[in-house]
Design a protein around this motif. Structure first.
Motif, short mmCIF file in Angstrom:
data_model
loop_
_atom_site.label_atom_id
_atom_site.label_comp_id
_atom_site.label_asym_id
_atom_site.label_seq_id
_atom_site.Cartn_x
_atom_site.Cartn_y
_atom_site.Cartn_z
N ASP A 1 0.46 3.80 1.65
CA ASP A 1 0.23 4.62 2.90
C ASP A 1 1.27 4.05 3.80
O ASP A 1 0.87 4.43 5.08
CB ASP A 1 -1.18 4.53 3.31
CG ASP A 1 -1.70 3.30 3.73
OD1 ASP A 1 -0.88 2.24 3.65
OD2 ASP A 1 -2.76 3.13 3.87
N ASP A 5 0.89 -1.15 -0.04
CA ASP A 5 -0.03 0.01 0.15
C ASP A 5 0.87 1.14 -0.11
O ASP A 5 1.98 1.10 0.63
CB ASP A 5 -0.81 0.08 1.12
CG ASP A 5 -1.94 -0.93 1.18
OD1 ASP A 5 -2.25 -1.56 0.20
OD2 ASP A 5 -3.03 -0.81 1.98
N GLN A 32 1.17 1.27 5.15
CA GLN A 32 0.72 0.30 6.30
C GLN A 32 1.36 -1.05 6.06
O GLN A 32 1.06 -1.78 6.75
CB GLN A 32 -0.97 0.41 6.15
CG GLN A 32 -1.30 1.94 6.79
CD GLN A 32 -2.92 1.53 7.09
OE1 GLN A 32 -3.63 1.37 6.31
NE2 GLN A 32 -3.22 1.83 8.23
N ARG A 62 -1.58 5.37 9.10
CA ARG A 62 -1.41 6.15 7.63
C ARG A 62 -0.80 7.34 8.24
O ARG A 62 -1.31 8.08 8.99
CB ARG A 62 -2.53 6.18 7.32
CG ARG A 62 -2.57 6.53 5.80
CD ARG A 62 -4.03 6.74 5.45
NE ARG A 62 -4.55 6.00 4.30
CZ ARG A 62 -4.00 6.39 3.09
NH1 ARG A 62 -3.23 7.16 2.84
NH2 ARG A 62 -4.50 5.54 2.05
#
Ligand code: UDP
Ligand code: MG
Length: 324
Positions: free
Chosen positions: A111, A109, A113, A216
């Motif tokens: 972000d 991802d 994560q 995030r």
């Protein structure tokens, strides 16, 4: 991990061959520079192995595409695919994995994560541990709304009870895989994709790595509660036909019960002649059975809609622009 002493980290790449990293992004303009910096840090700690970053821009409405154009112009290791509209994370992952040229591949991802810092441990298991893929699992869901955590827990319980495959709670799409595993993933071209299920379905020797949830650093989640609920139902019906069987069994059970009831009630009517009696229970039964019927119909509809979509053979995504 201990054997990776300071000098080993920098002296020699941790692995030979090319690593393809697929990053689905929708409205991630804030995250992209942070992600790339963090990813490069992890790469340099791994002795700068060969890699390609494949960003899949999934119909963003912010400046994500401009940033990606610039990134790939500045750095040949960065590629991007841009969709003509939002096709969803599943389509984005599929597009990226299809475009991957690496000997190893992973999905991350944007972000952060899915921490890039787990990669050394993952490669260690892949190269020295004889595993074909290494999967990441969140131990905790700190920072997530409690209602979402609660539903996720129940979703996995129900999914596991109703599916022949075993799904791991907290599993991510983040998984390091060899070329052979990647090719297997791509051999499943279904339209209704649920990648976590596909990973389970293809098999292979998989090692699980656990980590604490990371929040995030910027931007916001793209998943609404309703979106997740629909996705969960998709996941269930993509990998299990047991709900259909359950509907049939419950149907049979109710047929038997109602046959008994019909006999008993008819006898009572013949003896006592009090037909108005029992109106309440009658209404209750009607409500319950109509609910059950609608539920079973809905379940059937789920599968039918899948068949409908699969038979159309539409592409998973449409590309508007590419880096190469
Ligand atoms: N994403 C995407 N298309 C979508 C929704 C999300 O490509 O339609 C990407 C998003 O940019 C991010 C990843 O999928 O890189 C995970 O999304 P998000 O962080 O919003 O989900 P969450 O972590 O909250 O489950
Ligand atoms: Mg996220």
């Amino acid at each position: 991990m201990d054997e990776l002493s300071e000098e080993n980290k920098i002296a020699k790449p941790l692995f030979d061959g090319l690593l393809s990293v697929v990053v689905p992004c929708r409205d991630e303009e804030e995250m992209l520079p942070i992600f790339k910096a963090e990813f490069l840090k992890a790469m340099s700690e791994m002795g700068n192995p060969k890699f390609e970053l494949i960003f899949v821009e999934d119909g963003s409405s912010d400046g994500t595409l401009e940033i990606l154009r610039k990134m790939s112009a500045d750095d040949k290791r960065v590629r991007f695919i841009s969709f003509s509209r939002n096709f969803g994370k599943e389509a984005a992952m599929y597009a990226g994995l299809k475009a991957a040229r690496g000997d190893f591949a992973t999905v991350m991802d944007a972000d952060l994560q899915d921490p890039p810092s787990l990669l050394p441990e993952m490669f260690d298991a892949l190269i020295n541990g004889g595993f074909d893929s290494v999967a990441a699992r969140r131990k905790t869901r700190d920072g997530e709304p409690p209602a979402r955590t609660f539903c996720a827990k129940w979703f996995y319980k129900i999914l596991n009870a109703l599916s022949p495959l075993k799904f791991t709670e907290g599993a991510r799409d983040y998984r390091l895989m060899t070329r052979r595993v990647l090719d297997a993933v791509l051999e499943l071209p279904e339209y209704n994709r649920f990648t976590k299920g596909i990973y389970e379905w293809i098999g292979f020797k998989t090692k699980w790595i656990e980590y604490d949830n990371v929040e995030r650093p910027a931007g916001s989640t793209k998943w609404s509660f309703f979106g997740l609920a629909v996705y969960s139902l998709d996941a269930l019906t993509s990998f299990s036909t047991i709900p259909l069987a359950v509907a049939a069994v419950v149907g049979i059970l109710f047929c038997i019960l109602s046959s008994i009831a019909i006999v008993l009630l008819s006898i009572r009517q013949l003896i006592f002649h009090n037909s108005a009696y029992g109106w309440t229970s009658m209404i209750c039964v009607i409500f319950f059975l109509s609910g059950l019927q609608l539920f079973c119909l809905g379940m059937l509809g789920q599968y039918m809609s899948k068949i409908y979509l699969e038979t159309k053979r539409r592409p998973h995504f449409i590309v508007r622009e590419k880096s190469e």
